[in-house]
Structure formats: C-alpha cells, structure tokens
Design a protein around this motif. Structure first.
Motif, PDB file in Angstrom:
ATOM      1  N   LYS A 157     104.259 -21.749  15.801  1.00 43.58           N
ATOM      2  CA  LYS A 157     103.323 -21.955  14.665  1.00 43.58           C
ATOM      3  C   LYS A 157     103.645 -21.072  13.622  1.00 43.58           C
ATOM      4  N   LEU A 158     104.471 -20.088  13.809  1.00 43.41           N
ATOM      5  CA  LEU A 158     104.679 -19.148  12.831  1.00 43.41           C
ATOM      6  C   LEU A 158     105.436 -19.961  11.382  1.00 43.41           C
ATOM      7  N   PHE A 159     105.253 -19.419  10.088  1.00 37.50           N
ATOM      8  CA  PHE A 159     105.959 -20.199   9.186  1.00 37.50           C
ATOM      9  C   PHE A 159     106.538 -19.013   8.262  1.00 37.50           C
ATOM     10  N   SER A 160     107.404 -19.474   7.248  1.00 35.80           N
ATOM     11  CA  SER A 160     108.242 -18.573   6.606  1.00 35.80           C
ATOM     12  C   SER A 160     107.426 -17.761   5.701  1.00 35.80           C
ATOM     13  N   GLY A 161     107.976 -16.475   5.526  1.00 34.79           N
ATOM     14  CA  GLY A 161     107.339 -15.467   4.363  1.00 34.79           C
ATOM     15  C   GLY A 161     108.269 -14.805   3.703  1.00 34.79           C
ATOM     16  N   GLU A 162     107.928 -13.894   2.695  1.00 38.48           N
ATOM     17  CA  GLU A 162     108.895 -13.530   2.045  1.00 38.48           C
ATOM     18  C   GLU A 162     108.449 -12.110   1.517  1.00 38.48           C
ATOM     19  N   LEU A 163     109.121 -11.057   1.964  1.00 36.18           N
ATOM     20  CA  LEU A 163     108.787  -9.356   1.832  1.00 36.18           C
ATOM     21  C   LEU A 163     109.359  -9.026   0.631  1.00 36.18           C
ATOM     22  N   THR A 164     108.840  -8.558  -0.390  1.00 40.61           N
ATOM     23  CA  THR A 164     109.435  -7.798  -1.485  1.00 40.61           C
ATOM     24  C   THR A 164     108.981  -6.460  -1.335  1.00 40.61           C
ATOM     25  N   TYR A 165     110.236  -5.733  -1.905  1.00 41.22           N
ATOM     26  CA  TYR A 165     110.132  -4.149  -1.535  1.00 41.22           C
ATOM     27  C   TYR A 165     111.027  -3.538  -2.472  1.00 41.22           C
ATOM     28  N   GLY A 166     111.014  -2.363  -2.587  1.00 45.50           N
ATOM     29  CA  GLY A 166     112.288  -1.508  -3.123  1.00 45.50           C
ATOM     30  C   GLY A 166     113.033  -0.848  -2.413  1.00 45.50           C
ATOM     31  N   THR A 167     114.623  -0.610  -2.492  1.00 47.90           N
ATOM     32  CA  THR A 167     115.260   0.109  -1.471  1.00 47.90           C
ATOM     33  C   THR A 167     115.754   1.282  -2.202  1.00 47.90           C
ATOM     34  N   ASP A 168     115.366   1.746  -3.476  1.00 45.40           N
ATOM     35  CA  ASP A 168     115.895   2.960  -3.894  1.00 45.40           C
ATOM     36  C   ASP A 168     114.763   3.310  -4.879  1.00 45.40           C
ATOM     37  N   VAL A 169     114.334   4.574  -4.761  1.00 46.52           N
ATOM     38  CA  VAL A 169     113.271   5.180  -5.254  1.00 46.52           C
ATOM     39  C   VAL A 169     113.703   6.784  -5.860  1.00 46.52           C
ATOM     40  N   VAL A 170     113.487   6.995  -7.164  1.00 50.30           N
ATOM     41  CA  VAL A 170     113.847   8.165  -7.535  1.00 50.30           C
ATOM     42  C   VAL A 170     112.606   8.900  -8.134  1.00 50.30           C
ATOM     43  N   ALA A 171     112.513  10.119  -7.793  1.00 49.48           N
ATOM     44  CA  ALA A 171     111.367  10.824  -8.216  1.00 49.48           C
ATOM     45  C   ALA A 171     111.957  12.398  -8.197  1.00 49.48           C
ATOM     46  N   LYS A 172     110.846  13.018  -8.727  1.00 52.78           N
ATOM     47  CA  LYS A 172     110.925  14.588  -9.077  1.00 52.78           C
ATOM     48  C   LYS A 172     110.340  15.527  -7.872  1.00 52.78           C
ATOM     49  N   VAL A 173     110.762  16.563  -7.700  1.00 58.06           N
ATOM     50  CA  VAL A 173     110.122  17.747  -6.785  1.00 58.06           C
ATOM     51  C   VAL A 173     108.837  17.631  -7.457  1.00 58.06           C
ATOM     52  N   GLY A 174     107.874  17.779  -6.309  1.00 57.41           N
ATOM     53  CA  GLY A 174     106.405  18.041  -6.691  1.00 57.41           C
ATOM     54  C   GLY A 174     105.634  16.642  -7.199  1.00 57.41           C
ATOM     55  N   ASP A 175     106.218  15.644  -7.423  1.00 55.70           N
ATOM     56  CA  ASP A 175     105.602  14.226  -7.653  1.00 55.70           C
ATOM     57  C   ASP A 175     104.943  13.834  -6.554  1.00 55.70           C
ATOM     58  N   ARG A 216     113.247 -10.317   1.142  1.00 54.22           N
ATOM     59  CA  ARG A 216     113.653 -10.559   2.466  1.00 54.22           C
ATOM     60  C   ARG A 216     112.666 -11.533   3.296  1.00 54.22           C
ATOM     61  N   ASN A 217     113.559 -12.670   4.048  1.00 52.66           N
ATOM     62  CA  ASN A 217     112.659 -13.368   4.775  1.00 52.66           C
ATOM     63  C   ASN A 217     112.033 -12.952   5.931  1.00 52.66           C
ATOM     64  N   PHE A 218     110.669 -13.431   6.400  1.00 53.78           N
ATOM     65  CA  PHE A 218     110.218 -12.834   7.534  1.00 53.78           C
ATOM     66  C   PHE A 218     109.092 -13.842   8.081  1.00 53.78           C
ATOM     67  N   GLN A 219     108.934 -14.055   9.437  1.00 50.29           N
ATOM     68  CA  GLN A 219     108.125 -15.075   9.916  1.00 50.29           C
ATOM     69  C   GLN A 219     106.570 -14.469   9.852  1.00 50.29           C
ATOM     70  N   VAL A 220     105.781 -15.188   9.350  1.00 50.43           N
ATOM     71  CA  VAL A 220     104.391 -14.736   9.035  1.00 50.43           C
ATOM     72  C   VAL A 220     103.504 -15.682   9.830  1.00 50.43           C
ATOM     73  N   GLY A 221     102.080 -15.486   9.786  1.00 47.24           N
ATOM     74  CA  GLY A 221     101.081 -16.638  10.242  1.00 47.24           C
ATOM     75  C   GLY A 221     100.123 -15.808  11.157  1.00 47.24           C
ATOM     76  N   GLY A 222      99.142 -14.981  10.689  1.00 44.52           N
ATOM     77  CA  GLY A 222      98.322 -14.392  11.650  1.00 44.52           C
ATOM     78  C   GLY A 222      97.916 -13.089  11.234  1.00 44.52           C
ATOM     79  N   VAL A 223      98.118 -11.895  11.978  1.00 41.25           N
ATOM     80  CA  VAL A 223      97.668 -10.728  11.602  1.00 41.25           C
ATOM     81  C   VAL A 223      99.019  -9.873  11.386  1.00 41.25           C
ATOM     82  N   GLN A 224      99.017  -9.444  10.280  1.00 39.96           N
ATOM     83  CA  GLN A 224     100.129  -8.669   9.682  1.00 39.96           C
ATOM     84  C   GLN A 224      99.993  -6.995   9.670  1.00 39.96           C
ATOM     85  N   SER A 225     101.203  -6.295   9.808  1.00 36.58           N
ATOM     86  CA  SER A 225     101.006  -5.000   9.721  1.00 36.58           C
ATOM     87  C   SER A 225     102.205  -4.415   9.052  1.00 36.58           C
TER      88      SER A 225
END
Length: 272
Positions: A69-87, A122-131
């Motif tokens: 009963k699960l269906f397709s979902g799409e996860l959107t995220y960042g793979t590279d993050v740039v920051a400075k010390v103390g940020d 990235r594709n991911f199966q969803v349909g219910g409680v997600q964490s």
C-alpha cells in the motif's frame, strides 16, 4: 438425666458430620471450578509467535500487505554544506508524496546565509508515519532538532509533504560527514516498512576564521607560556642547587685539607 444427655450428644455428632460433608462439597466445587477454568485460560492465551505459529504468519502477512500500500515519494536534500567556524545554521529536508500537484520549495529561506549547492532528489516509499534523523560522529558538530519540526510526521496521500529541520553548530574547522536517515513506519508502531538504504551522506565543509585563529593562537601562547615558565623555573632551581652544591663541595674539601695538614705540621715542630 441420662436420657436427656443422649439426644444432645447425637445432635453434636450430626452437626459435626454435616460440617464435614459441607467442607467436602466446597472442596469438590473448587476443584471442579479449577478444572473448568484451565482450558478456558489456555484458549485465551496469546497466539504463538514463532516460525510455525499462526500469529507469526499473520504478522508477516500484515507487513507484506502494508508494504504493497506504500506509494512513491521524493526526498529533497543538500549533499554539500559550507559554513564557518562558530556559525549556527539550519539544515532542512523535504519528503513529498508524488501527486498531480507536486511542489517542492528549495532552497529554504535560510539558504542566503549559507551557500547551498544545487539540491539532490531521491525516490523513497512513503504512506503513513514518516521520520527523519540527522547525526554526526564528531564531537565538534552539535545537531539540535528544531522545535517546529516534529520527529514523526504523517503522509497519507499523494501531494502530502513532511519537512524536518535541524540546527547545526561547529566549533572546529575541517570536513565532517553527516548521516541522513528516513523511515516509513507501520501505523503508530516502531516497525519499519521502508528504510532509506544506504543513508545519505552530507559533507559539511567548515572554514576557519581570523577570530578563531586568534583565539587558537591565544590558547597556544598561553599553553606555551606555561611550559616555558615551568622550564625556566626548573632551570633556575637547578642552577641554584648547583651553586649550593659547588660551595658545599669546596667547603668540605677545604676542611679535609686542613685536617690532613694539621697532624703533619705538629709532628715537624716537635722533631725540630
């Protein structure tokens, strides 16, 4: 008088016999009740959850049925993050159930303060409680879940969206790896129907700053000063001890020479 006592004796014997019969009847009733309850209790016991039990087969069937009963979902995220010390900045991901009116807003509003590269999907199966969870194996990286982003959220139909955000703080420069994991649960239980495998690796590049260099240099100079001061103190103590030792040696040598010369001078005067 004897004839009046006999009926009384007979009555007490009758009473005792009646009590004995009543006690036996009560005991027999209790035994019958126990025998009747045991099969009922056995029939009410939980079903056997084993490899050959009916309960395990039903459990497996429910898992398989819920996964269908699960269906397709799409996860959107960042793979590279740039920051400075103390940020201290927010890292956000979105999980959207694919539907007719699919929409995804990226990058988030805080992207102006932190240079985000193009997002990944990235594709991911969803349909219910997600964490979703974000973790790091370094003690220099502090990750705190934002209060407005619940750990578990619900996606019931295509078009639904779940968002998670974490506050990230770094106190040392370098390159760190963050692990992003997403899970779809069976109802409100802790049983996972779908797990993001393998987890997503997010590269965190932390640049050094002049203020951090200055603070690090201050700490280094302070530690170096303590070491140098200790070394100088030790050298002065050793020099003072050496001076005292030389004076003590000279004094002892002079005393020894005087003792050695004394008897010889006396013997000469007596001979002359």
């Amino acid at each position: 008088m004897g004839e009046q006592r006999r009926p009384g004796v007979r009555r007490s014997e009758q009473v005792e016999n009646g009590c004995a019969i009543s006690g036996c009847g009560a005991l027999l009733f209790i035994l019958v009740a126990i025998v009747a309850i045991i099969p009922f209790g056995a029939s009410c016991s939980p079903a056997t959850v084993g490899p050959d039990g009916d309960g395990q087969a039903e459990f497996q069937a429910s898992i398989v049925d819920d996964r269908k009963k699960l269906f397709s979902g799409e996860l959107t995220y960042g793979t590279d993050v740039v920051a400075k010390v103390g940020d201290s900045f927010a890292y956000e991901v979105e999980l959207t159930a694919i539907g007719e009116n699919e929409s995804s807003t990226w990058p988030p509003d805080h992207a102006q303060a932190t240079p985000w590269p193009p997002p990944q999907r990235r594709n991911f199966q969803v349909g219910g409680v997600q964490s979703a969870s974000l973790s790091s194996g370094s003690s220099s990286v502090k990750i705190e879940s934002l209060s407005d982003a619940q750990t578990k959220q619900v996606i019931a139909e295509p078009g639904d969206m779940a968002r998670w955000a974490w506050r990230i703080s770094i106190n040392e420069p370098g390159v760190y790896e963050l692990l992003l994991t997403v899970v779809t649960y069976q109802g409100n239980s802790d049983r996972a129907l779908a797990v993001l495998t393998p987890p997503i690796t997010v590269s965190l590049h932390v640049e050094d700053t002049m203020s951090h260099r200055f603070e690090s240099m201050k700490g280094f100079l302070a530690a170096f000063g303590v070491v140098v001061g200790g070394a100088i103190t030790a050298l002065l103590g050793a020099f003072a001890f050496r001076t005292q030792l030389i004076e003590f040696t000279r004094e002892k040598r002079a005393q020894w020479q005087e003792r050695r010369r004394g008897p010889q001078d006396d013997s000469r005067d007596g001979f002359l």
